[in-house]
Design a protein around this motif. Sequence first.
Motif, short mmCIF file in Angstrom:
data_model
loop_
_atom_site.label_atom_id
_atom_site.label_comp_id
_atom_site.label_asym_id
_atom_site.label_seq_id
_atom_site.Cartn_x
_atom_site.Cartn_y
_atom_site.Cartn_z
N ALA A 126 20.38 -0.48 4.26
CA ALA A 126 20.80 -1.73 4.51
C ALA A 126 21.11 -2.23 5.88
N TRP A 127 21.92 -1.25 6.50
CA TRP A 127 22.17 -1.41 7.91
C TRP A 127 20.92 -1.40 8.94
N GLU A 128 19.91 -0.76 8.64
CA GLU A 128 18.70 -0.76 9.22
C GLU A 128 18.08 -1.89 9.17
N LYS A 129 17.88 -2.45 7.75
CA LYS A 129 17.32 -3.61 7.73
C LYS A 129 17.92 -4.99 8.64
N GLU A 130 19.54 -4.92 8.45
CA GLU A 130 19.90 -5.84 9.32
C GLU A 130 19.85 -5.79 10.73
N SER B 78 0.90 -1.26 -0.02
CA SER B 78 0.10 0.09 -0.15
C SER B 78 0.74 1.19 -0.02
N LEU B 79 2.24 1.29 -0.06
CA LEU B 79 2.91 2.42 -0.36
C LEU B 79 2.52 3.16 -1.40
N ARG B 80 2.19 4.21 -1.28
CA ARG B 80 1.97 5.25 -2.40
C ARG B 80 3.28 6.08 -2.66
N ARG B 81 3.25 6.69 -3.95
CA ARG B 81 4.61 7.51 -4.30
C ARG B 81 4.99 8.32 -3.27
N ARG B 82 4.29 9.23 -2.66
CA ARG B 82 4.49 10.33 -1.65
C ARG B 82 5.07 9.59 -0.41
N ASP B 83 4.48 8.52 -0.15
CA ASP B 83 5.25 7.61 1.19
C ASP B 83 6.51 7.20 0.66
N ARG B 84 6.60 6.81 -0.53
CA ARG B 84 8.04 6.24 -0.82
C ARG B 84 9.08 7.40 -0.95
N ARG B 85 8.64 8.58 -1.36
CA ARG B 85 9.58 9.89 -1.15
C ARG B 85 9.68 9.98 0.14
N ARG B 86 8.94 10.02 0.91
CA ARG B 86 9.20 10.35 2.61
C ARG B 86 10.25 9.43 3.09
N GLU B 87 9.97 8.16 2.84
CA GLU B 87 10.67 6.77 3.28
C GLU B 87 12.19 7.03 2.47
N ARG B 88 12.07 7.25 1.16
CA ARG B 88 13.65 7.57 0.80
C ARG B 88 14.24 8.75 1.36
N LYS B 89 13.42 9.89 1.53
CA LYS B 89 14.29 10.76 2.17
C LYS B 89 14.80 10.47 3.62
N HIS B 90 13.84 9.82 4.20
CA HIS B 90 14.26 9.28 5.63
C HIS B 90 15.42 8.40 5.80
N THR B 91 15.35 7.20 4.74
CA THR B 91 16.60 6.36 4.72
C THR B 91 17.76 6.88 4.17
N GLU B 92 17.85 7.87 3.55
CA GLU B 92 19.08 8.54 2.90
C GLU B 92 19.90 8.90 3.72
N GLY B 93 19.54 9.74 4.92
CA GLY B 93 20.41 10.11 5.95
C GLY B 93 20.90 9.06 6.93
N THR B 94 20.30 7.91 6.88
CA THR B 94 20.53 6.73 7.88
C THR B 94 21.20 5.85 7.04
N ALA B 95 21.28 5.67 5.82
CA ALA B 95 21.93 4.32 5.23
C ALA B 95 23.36 4.59 5.41
N ASP B 96 23.89 3.21 5.65
CA ASP B 96 25.37 2.94 5.59
C ASP B 96 26.16 3.28 4.34
N GLU B 97 25.64 2.79 3.19
CA GLU B 97 25.96 2.86 2.15
C GLU B 97 25.86 4.10 1.13
N GLY B 98 24.94 4.76 1.53
CA GLY B 98 24.87 5.94 0.92
C GLY B 98 23.71 6.12 0.13
N ASP B 99 23.24 4.76 -0.51
CA ASP B 99 22.41 4.70 -1.67
C ASP B 99 21.08 4.77 -1.41
N GLY B 100 20.52 4.92 -0.24
CA GLY B 100 19.33 5.25 0.15
C GLY B 100 18.44 3.81 0.62
N THR B 101 19.32 2.67 0.42
CA THR B 101 18.57 1.52 0.70
C THR B 101 18.11 1.13 2.16
#
Length: 116
Positions: A76-80, A51-74
């Motif tokens: 991965a560290w949070e998932k692990e 049910s993720l909509r485009r605006r939710d994906r944008r928000r999620e992407r912005k949120h994860t970009e700052g916390t990602a270990d690799e810097g690619d916005g995924t």
Amino acid sequence: MEAAWILVVIFSFVIIISAINNRHELKKKKLDAALRMQEMSQGIKPGTYSSLRRRDRRRERKHTEGTADEGDGTGAWEKENNRAQLKKGIDDLQKRLDNIETIMNSRKGTSYGDNE
């Protein structure tokens, strides 16, 4: 008479485009339903991923970009880290269930012993 042919071509074009669009929407709904069924079979709350909509994906992407270990916005560290926490929580729950089972077994053993 030529105007009639032009109208026929225009209306047939509109009908064909709407039919293609309806087929695409039906296919999309079927895929969404299949994803929800798979989520439910895995024990995930339905609509968590589907049910993720485009605006939710944008928000999620912005949120994860700052916390990602690799810097690619995924993220991965949070998932692990999240998986590790889930595994720890499952192990903790399993220990609690074992403790509850031993307590219940000991209570059953004492209650039967009192009646005899």
